[in-house]
Design a protein around this motif. Sequence first.
Motif, short mmCIF file in Angstrom:
data_model
loop_
_atom_site.label_atom_id
_atom_site.label_comp_id
_atom_site.label_asym_id
_atom_site.label_seq_id
_atom_site.Cartn_x
_atom_site.Cartn_y
_atom_site.Cartn_z
N ASN A 56 0.78 -1.11 -0.13
CA ASN A 56 0.04 0.01 0.05
C ASN A 56 0.58 0.89 -0.25
O ASN A 56 0.38 2.41 -0.24
CB ASN A 56 -0.93 0.02 1.34
CG ASN A 56 -2.03 -1.25 0.89
OD1 ASN A 56 -2.00 -1.56 -0.19
ND2 ASN A 56 -2.39 -1.99 2.25
N GLU A 57 2.23 1.39 0.00
CA GLU A 57 3.14 2.35 -0.15
C GLU A 57 3.26 2.73 -0.86
O GLU A 57 3.64 2.60 -1.87
CB GLU A 57 4.39 2.05 0.71
CG GLU A 57 5.60 3.04 0.92
CD GLU A 57 6.09 2.89 1.98
OE1 GLU A 57 7.51 3.13 2.22
OE2 GLU A 57 6.83 1.40 1.71
N ARG A 58 3.11 4.26 -1.64
CA ARG A 58 3.56 4.71 -2.51
C ARG A 58 4.68 5.77 -2.19
O ARG A 58 4.62 7.09 -1.67
CB ARG A 58 2.20 5.63 -3.09
CG ARG A 58 1.58 4.92 -3.72
CD ARG A 58 1.39 3.47 -4.50
NE ARG A 58 0.24 2.31 -5.05
CZ ARG A 58 -0.15 1.58 -4.29
NH1 ARG A 58 0.81 1.16 -3.13
NH2 ARG A 58 -0.90 0.67 -4.01
N THR A 59 5.46 6.01 -3.33
CA THR A 59 6.71 7.03 -2.88
C THR A 59 7.76 7.04 -4.51
O THR A 59 8.18 6.51 -5.01
CB THR A 59 7.99 6.04 -2.13
OG1 THR A 59 7.26 5.96 -0.87
CG2 THR A 59 9.00 7.20 -1.75
N VAL A 60 7.53 8.92 -4.30
CA VAL A 60 8.26 9.13 -5.69
C VAL A 60 9.68 9.86 -4.56
O VAL A 60 9.12 11.11 -3.90
CB VAL A 60 7.52 10.11 -5.70
CG1 VAL A 60 8.31 10.78 -7.26
CG2 VAL A 60 6.39 9.64 -7.00
N VAL A 61 10.63 9.64 -5.32
CA VAL A 61 11.94 10.56 -5.32
C VAL A 61 12.65 11.34 -5.83
O VAL A 61 12.81 9.88 -6.58
CB VAL A 61 12.99 9.59 -3.85
CG1 VAL A 61 13.66 10.52 -3.11
CG2 VAL A 61 11.77 9.31 -2.89
N CYS A 62 12.68 12.66 -6.19
CA CYS A 62 13.66 13.43 -6.95
C CYS A 62 15.18 13.76 -6.14
O CYS A 62 15.18 14.41 -5.85
CB CYS A 62 12.98 14.52 -7.59
SG CYS A 62 10.97 12.99 -8.57
N ARG A 63 15.78 13.63 -7.35
CA ARG A 63 17.22 14.40 -6.86
C ARG A 63 17.40 15.56 -8.20
O ARG A 63 17.41 14.06 -9.39
CB ARG A 63 18.16 13.12 -6.07
CG ARG A 63 17.48 12.60 -4.99
CD ARG A 63 18.22 12.84 -3.67
NE ARG A 63 19.48 13.56 -3.51
CZ ARG A 63 19.99 12.66 -3.21
NH1 ARG A 63 19.49 11.23 -3.12
NH2 ARG A 63 21.22 13.02 -2.77
#
Length: 376
Positions: A45-52
């Motif tokens: 159920n986890e949704r993660t967006v990481v931007c660098r």
Amino acid sequence: MSSQITDRPPSPLPALSPELAQLIRPLFSGVSPTGGVAVAVIRGNERTVVCRGYADRSGARPVRADTRFALGSVTKTFTGLLLAEMVARGEVRYEDPIDRYLPAEVLPGYPQERPITLLHLATHTSGLPRLPVGLLPSALPRWFTAPYATFSRPHLLRALPRTPVRGMPGAQVRYSSLGCGLLGLALESAAGVRYEELLASRICGPLGLIDTSCGPHGYRRGRRVPSFRLPALPGAAALSSTADDMLRYLQAHLAVDAVPITDRGGTAAALKAALREVRLPRVERRRSGARIALTWNQRSVEEGELLFHTGSTGSLRGRGATAEASGGRDGGAASAVFAGFNPVAQVGLVAMASTLPGLRRRFTQTAYATLRRLAG
């Protein structure tokens, strides 16, 4: 459901769980200092967006969850899904020969007792070469800007009769961007609608992919970079998308019954059937045991069944490297894209980076290993 989005470069990773931060950290190492990375993760159920990093060399535009990246050959998975959707509607069949939708007089020569079918094109078993005959000479003058821009449909139609077919269609897997591009043309011929419009109405619109199209992607020196212009074969590598949209795209593959679909004239039922169809194995590679679904690569590992595809831009060389250089001589980095999911573990990963050409393969290999660890 959690969602953590950062648009600030380097510094530490955002406040993820220590376990997840450790799993995805390798994706942020080794990327060009002037490049950027966007990673989208689905785990249960986890949704993660990481931007660098940055979307331009000047550092004026940080990469965000809505920054567009050229997908390169990941476009092929959309074309495969479109095929399955049109089959579900009864508009085409997998076993249809391509001369039902494309002029017979311009098609490559192949044994008439076993014609090239739509399924052959979607599983890289057509026997067609990787790229069209005559493409390389036309690309050289624009190698660093828009190598395919002048290779038009008339060029393609003149080149196809001279295109060799190796072996009997269906006999062996040989990766072919030309084949997937022809599939896109056959589908638009069957529907009477251009590929871009067909994809928007049948796939992107219903799934809510508002930033996925053949439109502009990314930035160079603070200016929008046009999308890869592939007028002859858009179904092979012409799409651009964002981390947000690609997360939705993978979620649709992982949770078919739960995904919200805008239903217009039976769209939802056909698209849900297609999302199930695209992950079914169709052919097996000799010796390796790996399989090809509808454009997706499928591999059995300890963590379960993985489906994945890679894409890259900036060169004519290399598997799937069929899109425009996003930076060229101006120094903008080439891009690398990985998309994959594990239906049993309910895990998905999209990793997109603007990176130096020599680092693209390492980036996608790291992404594949990360997907396995997420499912473990």
